[in-house]
Enzyme design. Structure first.
Site, PDB file in Angstrom:
ATOM      1  N   GLU A  93       0.845  -1.199   0.000  1.00 58.95           N
ATOM      2  CA  GLU A  93       0.000   0.000   0.000  1.00 58.95           C
ATOM      3  C   GLU A  93       0.872   1.237   0.000  1.00 58.95           C
ATOM      4  O   GLU A  93       1.977   1.210   0.543  1.00 58.95           O
ATOM      5  CB  GLU A  93      -0.881   0.037   1.260  1.00 58.95           C
ATOM      6  CG  GLU A  93      -2.111  -0.826   1.143  1.00 58.95           C
ATOM      7  CD  GLU A  93      -2.870  -0.940   2.457  1.00 58.95           C
ATOM      8  OE1 GLU A  93      -2.547  -0.215   3.409  1.00 58.95           O
ATOM      9  OE2 GLU A  93      -3.778  -1.778   2.524  1.00 58.95           O
ATOM     10  N   LYS A 101       2.380   4.347   1.485  1.00 63.29           N
ATOM     11  CA  LYS A 101       2.523   4.831   2.858  1.00 63.29           C
ATOM     12  C   LYS A 101       2.370   6.344   2.787  1.00 63.29           C
ATOM     13  O   LYS A 101       3.282   7.051   2.387  1.00 63.29           O
ATOM     14  CB  LYS A 101       3.870   4.441   3.450  1.00 63.29           C
ATOM     15  CG  LYS A 101       4.008   4.854   4.906  1.00 63.29           C
ATOM     16  CD  LYS A 101       5.317   4.376   5.497  1.00 63.29           C
ATOM     17  CE  LYS A 101       5.386   4.509   7.004  1.00 63.29           C
ATOM     18  NZ  LYS A 101       5.054   5.807   7.523  1.00 63.29           N
ATOM     19  N   ARG A 115      -2.491   9.405  11.193  1.00 63.34           N
ATOM     20  CA  ARG A 115      -3.348   8.227  11.301  1.00 63.34           C
ATOM     21  C   ARG A 115      -4.638   8.620  12.007  1.00 63.34           C
ATOM     22  O   ARG A 115      -4.615   9.275  13.042  1.00 63.34           O
ATOM     23  CB  ARG A 115      -2.638   7.160  12.117  1.00 63.34           C
ATOM     24  CG  ARG A 115      -3.405   5.853  12.189  1.00 63.34           C
ATOM     25  CD  ARG A 115      -2.475   4.802  12.673  1.00 63.34           C
ATOM     26  NE  ARG A 115      -3.030   3.489  12.730  1.00 63.34           N
ATOM     27  CZ  ARG A 115      -2.272   2.413  12.838  1.00 63.34           C
ATOM     28  NH1 ARG A 115      -0.967   2.523  12.877  1.00 63.34           N
ATOM     29  NH2 ARG A 115      -2.818   1.212  12.904  1.00 63.34           N
ATOM     30  N   ARG A 119      -3.209   8.397  16.554  1.00 63.26           N
ATOM     31  CA  ARG A 119      -2.509   7.191  16.967  1.00 63.26           C
ATOM     32  C   ARG A 119      -2.118   7.260  18.446  1.00 63.26           C
ATOM     33  O   ARG A 119      -2.052   6.262  19.121  1.00 63.26           O
ATOM     34  CB  ARG A 119      -1.275   7.073  16.077  1.00 63.26           C
ATOM     35  CG  ARG A 119      -0.191   6.240  16.596  1.00 63.26           C
ATOM     36  CD  ARG A 119       0.681   5.936  15.420  1.00 63.26           C
ATOM     37  NE  ARG A 119       2.046   5.792  15.813  1.00 63.26           N
ATOM     38  CZ  ARG A 119       3.026   5.591  14.955  1.00 63.26           C
ATOM     39  NH1 ARG A 119       2.778   5.554  13.665  1.00 63.26           N
ATOM     40  NH2 ARG A 119       4.250   5.431  15.368  1.00 63.26           N
ATOM     41  N   GLU A 131      -5.322   6.970   6.792  1.00 58.92           N
ATOM     42  CA  GLU A 131      -4.334   8.051   6.926  1.00 58.92           C
ATOM     43  C   GLU A 131      -4.940   9.321   6.355  1.00 58.92           C
ATOM     44  O   GLU A 131      -5.435   9.334   5.222  1.00 58.92           O
ATOM     45  CB  GLU A 131      -3.047   7.666   6.188  1.00 58.92           C
ATOM     46  CG  GLU A 131      -1.903   8.616   6.422  1.00 58.92           C
ATOM     47  CD  GLU A 131      -1.124   8.362   7.732  1.00 58.92           C
ATOM     48  OE1 GLU A 131      -1.534   7.502   8.537  1.00 58.92           O
ATOM     49  OE2 GLU A 131      -0.099   9.037   7.918  1.00 58.92           O
ATOM     50  N   ARG A 187       5.383  -3.521  17.893  1.00 56.04           N
ATOM     51  CA  ARG A 187       5.863  -3.529  16.517  1.00 56.04           C
ATOM     52  C   ARG A 187       6.213  -4.977  16.200  1.00 56.04           C
ATOM     53  O   ARG A 187       7.321  -5.428  16.457  1.00 56.04           O
ATOM     54  CB  ARG A 187       7.101  -2.641  16.379  1.00 56.04           C
ATOM     55  CG  ARG A 187       6.755  -1.187  16.522  1.00 56.04           C
ATOM     56  CD  ARG A 187       7.902  -0.295  16.144  1.00 56.04           C
ATOM     57  NE  ARG A 187       7.570   1.096  16.390  1.00 56.04           N
ATOM     58  CZ  ARG A 187       7.028   1.901  15.475  1.00 56.04           C
ATOM     59  NH1 ARG A 187       6.801   1.479  14.254  1.00 56.04           N
ATOM     60  NH2 ARG A 187       6.751   3.147  15.778  1.00 56.04           N
ATOM     61  N   LYS A 229       7.337  -1.393   6.917  1.00 57.47           N
ATOM     62  CA  LYS A 229       7.368  -0.139   6.148  1.00 57.47           C
ATOM     63  C   LYS A 229       8.659  -0.069   5.348  1.00 57.47           C
ATOM     64  O   LYS A 229       9.714  -0.505   5.811  1.00 57.47           O
ATOM     65  CB  LYS A 229       7.227   1.072   7.070  1.00 57.47           C
ATOM     66  CG  LYS A 229       8.220   1.121   8.191  1.00 57.47           C
ATOM     67  CD  LYS A 229       7.938   2.300   9.110  1.00 57.47           C
ATOM     68  CE  LYS A 229       8.816   2.220  10.330  1.00 57.47           C
ATOM     69  NZ  LYS A 229       8.489   3.130  11.379  1.00 57.47           N
TER      70      LYS A 229
HETATM   71  P1  AMP Z   1       5.765   4.827  11.137  1.00 56.94           P
HETATM   72  O1  AMP Z   1       5.052   5.951  11.833  1.00 56.94           O
HETATM   73  O2  AMP Z   1       6.898   5.276  10.287  1.00 56.94           O
HETATM   74  O3  AMP Z   1       6.100   3.702  12.064  1.00 56.94           O
HETATM   75  O4  AMP Z   1       4.729   4.216  10.109  1.00 56.94           O
HETATM   76  C1  AMP Z   1       3.458   3.775  10.487  1.00 56.94           C
HETATM   77  C2  AMP Z   1       2.412   4.825  10.170  1.00 56.94           C
HETATM   78  O5  AMP Z   1       2.272   5.012   8.770  1.00 56.94           O
HETATM   79  C3  AMP Z   1       1.012   4.448  10.600  1.00 56.94           C
HETATM   80  O6  AMP Z   1       0.796   4.653  11.971  1.00 56.94           O
HETATM   81  C4  AMP Z   1       0.156   5.339   9.736  1.00 56.94           C
HETATM   82  O7  AMP Z   1      -0.035   6.580  10.375  1.00 56.94           O
HETATM   83  C5  AMP Z   1       1.009   5.608   8.518  1.00 56.94           C
HETATM   84  N1  AMP Z   1       0.447   5.046   7.263  1.00 56.94           N
HETATM   85  C6  AMP Z   1       0.443   5.669   6.065  1.00 56.94           C
HETATM   86  N2  AMP Z   1      -0.102   4.907   5.110  1.00 56.94           N
HETATM   87  C7  AMP Z   1      -0.467   3.748   5.697  1.00 56.94           C
HETATM   88  C8  AMP Z   1      -1.070   2.548   5.229  1.00 56.94           C
HETATM   89  N3  AMP Z   1      -1.403   2.369   3.942  1.00 56.94           N
HETATM   90  N4  AMP Z   1      -1.281   1.558   6.130  1.00 56.94           N
HETATM   91  C9  AMP Z   1      -0.932   1.713   7.418  1.00 56.94           C
HETATM   92  N5  AMP Z   1      -0.362   2.828   7.925  1.00 56.94           N
HETATM   93  C10 AMP Z   1      -0.123   3.835   7.078  1.00 56.94           C
END
Ligand code: AMP
Length: 567
Positions: free
Chosen positions: A246, A248, A253, A268, A298, A415, A422
């Site tokens: 998907e 990102k 969130r 979040r 998001e 996690r 990611k």
């Molecule tokens: P990170 O904050 O770098 O750990 O990445 C996770 C965050 O990416 C999630 O908490 C979401 O806010 C964001 N996010 C963006 N696009 C997506 C997606 N397609 N699926 C899940 N999370 C996403």
């Protein structure tokens, strides 16, 4: 219970760094607390008189607190400020001043935990006009009766910076210990009802069976699933048998709850931001067909004319907004990209695979093109196709890809590698020059706590600001190569050229290597660019400032970042 006893416990916790010892202190306190007082004590230990998702905030800034301290002790605000600049902690400032000035004991009454708790709640609940004065008087009322140590913790609690090192994990373990319930049961119930004050009450009164009966409830946020980092796209693809890729998105969130016509939106971090996004609530009301549901997506800000996503900074101006919400909704409309469903018509979907949850999401959502839609997804194990998709995400200005395991259940909080990975571009480190700094507060008091970074402007020999560095610099040395704030402060102090408030200007001499997540355009820094999440890597004693990275280099990296494929 007297507040002075709680202040002693706070101090004990502040002095103890071992987690296990902290847990023991808290567990003993919880065990001895009467049922009706238990939830309040737990909240006070975490440092806020409300659960995390409550819309109530203390809303007291340093300046107001300085006035409150000055009024309660009977000294000039400038005296409080002077001492604060020296100590770097308003709690300790109040403590020091209280200690110096002996109070007439006749006027003093004993502070109880209940009194302080109720007063703290009242501070947060003052919102109409004149609220600042009323907030201050409530704080003065507490401080007037407080001893020095009590004052330290009252001030810090009001400022929402208790700093006793009690993370939620310690409270979780202490509850398990105090009431003899399995720590997993505490954690599982907390992820559905993230309020340890209530969880502790249930554990005490109903034990493990009670905890197991805790259910998700619409209108109360849940702890969400988090992602792990993958080294690269190839590794992420290989990690799962059935991967779904998907976009990102680079936004916020949103956990969207719907019950009939009523909508809640949580971040979040469990903050309730419903009031800041009436437009999103409206989209959700129209777009979610189910009567009851919790779905996730998001949130992005979009340009009202072109409908293209805008940088996160635009969205961030809407998140905490209290006034002018309707106008902001018009000027900065939002788009949500949905990616999960965790609750539908009374059913908790945590134990359902992602593939099935996606089916539910598609079933209950009527998309509204460009505003309330599904996250772009591609199901493939083919590296070439995946790379194209990755590139498309970056070209669209998004952060990268999420690679998700379609067979995985929804595991909140941790996690865990089995669920989401990611994939983001790895940015090359930059060598930059320290051109300024800010005096630290709290644990960093007395040291320069964060540094202003500068890049070289070719031709002029000047250095232009491009970020603030605080991460990666250590308070204590744990490895030989660590650079401590003390060392860096000693190095920078002779280079101070001027001061403004708690900021200092520094002669550009010291070069540091920094890593960062991303380069962004910035209206505030003089270079026009900002590094996102800069992290200290090492000192570059071998480099002269004139050999540091230039503005041109930052611009070039920004371009690469936009068009970068898998790496
Ligand atoms: P990170 O904050 O770098 O750990 O990445 C996770 C965050 O990416 C999630 O908490 C979401 O806010 C964001 N996010 C963006 N696009 C997506 C997606 N397609 N699926 C899940 N999370 C996403």
């Amino acid at each position: 219970m007297r507040y002075s006893r709680l202040a002693d416990i706070y101090e004990e916790l502040e002095k103890t760094s071992a987690k296990l010892a902290k847990k023991d202190i808290i567990s003993k306190l919880l065990k001895s607390a009467p049922s009706e007082q238990l939830p309040r004590l737990v909240l006070l230990l975490i440092g806020r008189p409300f659960p995390a998702w409550s819309e109530e905030k203390m809303g007291v800034a340093n300046q107001l607190m300085i006035r409150a301290i000055s009024k309660s002790i009977g000294v000039k605000p400038s005296e409080v400020t002077r001492k604060f600049n020296e100590i770097g902690d308003l709690g300790k400032t109040a403590e020091w001043m209280k200690g110096k000035k002996k109070q007439r004991t006749l006027m003093k009454k004993e502070l109880t935990v209940d009194f302080v708790f109720k007063n703290l709640q009242s501070v947060a609940r003052q919102s109409e006009s004149g609220s600042q004065e009323r907030k201050m008087n409530l704080v003065v009322e507490m401080l007037a009766h407080a001893g020095p140590k009590e004052a330290r913790y009252i001030v810090r609690t009001v400022l929402e910076e208790l700093r006793i090192g009690v993370a939620e994990g310690i409270v979780r373990d202490a509850i398990s210990d105090a009431f003899g319930v399995d720590v997993k049961a505490v954690e599982a119930s907390w992820s559905l009802y993230p309020d340890y004050s209530e969880i502790s009450r249930i554990a005490k009164e109903k034990g493990e069976d009670g905890l197991k009966k805790v259910r998700m409830e619409i209108g109360r946020p849940i702890i969400v699933l988090l992602a792990e980092k993958a080294p690269d796209l190839k590794a992420a693809l290989e990690a799962y048998e059935h991967p779904a890729l998907e976009f990102k998105y680079d936004g916020m969130r949103a956990q969207i709850h719907k019950k009939g016509d009523k909508i809640w939106i949580f971040t979040r971090r469990l903050e309730n931001v419903t009031k800041a996004f009436p437009d999103l609530a409206d989209l959700a009301r129209r777009g979610i067909k189910a009567k009851d549901a919790i779905i996730e997506g998001e949130l992005l800000a979009i340009d009202p004319k072109t409908h293209r996503p805008m940088p996160f900074q635009m969205l961030s101006t809407r998140i905490k907004r209290k006034h002018g919400v309707e106008k902001a909704a018009k000027d900065i409309p939002v788009q949500v990209n949905l990616f999960d469903a965790v609750y539908v018509e009374g059913r908790n979907l945590f134990d359902t695979s992602l593939e099935k949850r996606m089916e539910e999401l598609k079933r209950i959502v009527r998309p509204i093109e460009g505003r309330f839609q599904f996250a772009r997804q591609l199901r493939t194990k083919d590296l070439e196709k995946a790379e194209k998709f990755y590139k498309a995400a970056l070209e669209a200005g998004q952060e990268g890809l999420m690679v998700k395991n379609l067979d995985a259940l929804y595991v909140p909080g941790r996690r865990v590698a089995g669920g989401w990975l990611k994939v983001k571009p790895v940015m090359e480190n930059l060598d930059l020059v320290i051109v300024g700094a800010v005096w630290g507060t709290g644990k960093r008091a007395g040291w320069l706590g964060s540094m202003v970074l500068g890049c070289r402007e070719p031709g002029t020999g000047k250095f232009l600001e491009c970020g603030m560095l605080g991460t990666g610099l250590k308070e204590k040395k744990s490895k030989e190569e660590d650079v401590t704030l003390e060392q860096l402060t000693a190095m920078l102090k002779p280079l101070i050229e001027g001061e403004k408030g708690n900021q200092v200007m520094i002669k550009p001499k010291v070069v540091v290597e920094v890593a960062y997540e991303e380069i962004q355009k910035s209206p505030t820094y003089s270079s026009g660019w900002a590094l996102r999440f800069p992290r200290f890597i090492r000192l570059r004693k071998d480099k002269a400032p004139q050999q540091a990275d230039s503005l041109e280099r930052i611009k070039a990296l920004y371009k690469i970042q936009k068009g970068k494929g898998s790496k």
